[in-house]
Design an enzyme around this catalytic site. Structure first.
Site, PDB file in Angstrom:
ATOM      1  N   PHE A   7       0.834  -1.196   0.000  1.00  0.00           N
ATOM      2  CA  PHE A   7       0.000   0.000   0.000  1.00  0.00           C
ATOM      3  C   PHE A   7       0.870   1.248   0.000  1.00  0.00           C
ATOM      4  O   PHE A   7       1.743   1.416   0.848  1.00  0.00           O
ATOM      5  CB  PHE A   7      -0.906   0.011   1.232  1.00  0.00           C
ATOM      6  CG  PHE A   7      -1.849   1.193   1.276  1.00  0.00           C
ATOM      7  CD1 PHE A   7      -2.931   1.271   0.416  1.00  0.00           C
ATOM      8  CD2 PHE A   7      -1.646   2.226   2.187  1.00  0.00           C
ATOM      9  CE1 PHE A   7      -3.802   2.349   0.459  1.00  0.00           C
ATOM     10  CE2 PHE A   7      -2.513   3.317   2.239  1.00  0.00           C
ATOM     11  CZ  PHE A   7      -3.598   3.377   1.377  1.00  0.00           C
ATOM     12  N   GLY A   8       0.626   2.125  -0.966  1.00  0.00           N
ATOM     13  CA  GLY A   8       1.342   3.388  -1.050  1.00  0.00           C
ATOM     14  C   GLY A   8       0.450   4.546  -0.656  1.00  0.00           C
ATOM     15  O   GLY A   8      -0.699   4.622  -1.094  1.00  0.00           O
ATOM     16  N   TYR A   9       0.992   5.457   0.163  1.00  0.00           N
ATOM     17  CA  TYR A   9       0.219   6.630   0.580  1.00  0.00           C
ATOM     18  C   TYR A   9       1.035   7.920   0.457  1.00  0.00           C
ATOM     19  O   TYR A   9       0.519   9.017   0.639  1.00  0.00           O
ATOM     20  CB  TYR A   9      -0.259   6.470   2.027  1.00  0.00           C
ATOM     21  CG  TYR A   9       0.869   6.310   3.029  1.00  0.00           C
ATOM     22  CD1 TYR A   9       1.464   7.427   3.612  1.00  0.00           C
ATOM     23  CD2 TYR A   9       1.355   5.051   3.366  1.00  0.00           C
ATOM     24  CE1 TYR A   9       2.514   7.282   4.505  1.00  0.00           C
ATOM     25  CE2 TYR A   9       2.392   4.900   4.268  1.00  0.00           C
ATOM     26  CZ  TYR A   9       2.967   6.019   4.835  1.00  0.00           C
ATOM     27  OH  TYR A   9       4.015   5.874   5.718  1.00  0.00           O
ATOM     28  N   GLY A  10       2.338   7.782   0.155  1.00  0.00           N
ATOM     29  CA  GLY A  10       3.216   8.934  -0.023  1.00  0.00           C
ATOM     30  C   GLY A  10       3.785   8.915  -1.433  1.00  0.00           C
ATOM     31  O   GLY A  10       3.046   8.816  -2.404  1.00  0.00           O
ATOM     32  N   SER A  11       5.108   8.964  -1.542  1.00  0.00           N
ATOM     33  CA  SER A  11       5.713   8.975  -2.873  1.00  0.00           C
ATOM     34  C   SER A  11       5.499   7.662  -3.624  1.00  0.00           C
ATOM     35  O   SER A  11       5.591   7.640  -4.856  1.00  0.00           O
ATOM     36  CB  SER A  11       7.210   9.279  -2.776  1.00  0.00           C
ATOM     37  OG  SER A  11       7.875   8.303  -2.007  1.00  0.00           O
ATOM     38  N   GLU A  88      12.679   2.396   2.130  1.00  0.00           N
ATOM     39  CA  GLU A  88      11.801   2.787   3.235  1.00  0.00           C
ATOM     40  C   GLU A  88      12.401   2.536   4.620  1.00  0.00           C
ATOM     41  O   GLU A  88      12.275   3.376   5.502  1.00  0.00           O
ATOM     42  CB  GLU A  88      10.463   2.031   3.125  1.00  0.00           C
ATOM     43  CG  GLU A  88       9.765   2.184   1.776  1.00  0.00           C
ATOM     44  CD  GLU A  88       9.320   3.610   1.485  1.00  0.00           C
ATOM     45  OE1 GLU A  88       9.090   4.374   2.442  1.00  0.00           O
ATOM     46  OE2 GLU A  88       9.210   3.966   0.303  1.00  0.00           O
TER      47      GLU A  88
END
Length: 197
Positions: A7-11, A88
């Site tokens: 799941f991506g929520y930033g870059s 990350e």
């Protein structure tokens, strides 16, 4: 492991930097996006740290929208995990957890891998003020002056806001959108100041 959901929520939303089989817009529950994580590599330096997104737990079950990437094949899964561990964990001081993801166009929920920064990591700065407006002013001042190996810190915010407003209109992240407006205004003023005379 033959299949991975990230799941991506930033870059990761606009710059995943890894090969995936499919991507899907959707949401997780119980989190809010905040720019309370310093960055001294990709979006800043030790002298001028930048700011990047992390998630904080909320008491309510408010939805946080983002992108789920599905990677298939044991070899590809291993490569993505290795790449994200550097990006990350090592460079960003994030940890991994799993949580439930709900797709915009599907009824089936699934577990996704999620990278977030806890208050215990050395790059976590938290809010600069209990007043959200003052906090956003402080964050935006930091961002417009920071640059790292991946480029200017401002790009991180503006591209994230642009993607969400264009592709995920369901996301009503006022913290992000207010920060984006402040940064764009300050970048214009900074540009004008540098080109005076």
């Amino acid at each position: 492991m033959d299949e991975l959901h990230v799941f991506g929520y930033g870059s990761l939303i606009w710059k995943p930097d890894f090969k995936y089989s499919t991507k899907e817009h959707g949401y997780i529950c119980g989190y809010q996006r905040r720019f309370w994580q310093s960055n001294t590599e990709q979006r800043g330096t030790n002298e001028k740290p930048g700011r990047v997104a992390t998630l904080i737990k909320t008491d309510n079950q408010k939805c946080l929208w983002g992108v789920k990437y599905t990677v298939k094949g044991a070899k590809k899964v291993a490569q993505v995990i290795e790449k994200l561990s550097v990006r990350e964990k090592i460079l960003g001081s994030y940890i991994t957890i799993t949580t439930k993801f709900y797709g915009k166009n599907s009824n089936n929920a699934c577990e996704v891998l999620l990278y977030l920064a806890t208050e215990k990591n050395p790059l976590y700065v938290g809010p600069s003020s209990e007043d959200e407006e003052k906090d956003l002013q402080c964050i935006s001042d930091t961002i417009v002056r920071a640059r790292g190996s991946a480029g200017p810190n401002s790009e991180y915010i503006t591209k994230l806001a642009d993607y969400i407003q264009t592709h995920i209109p369901e996301e009503m992240d006022e913290h992000l959108f207010m920060l984006d407006k402040l940064i764009r205004k300050k970048m214009i003023l900074l540009h004008e100041y540098r080109h005076q005379g």
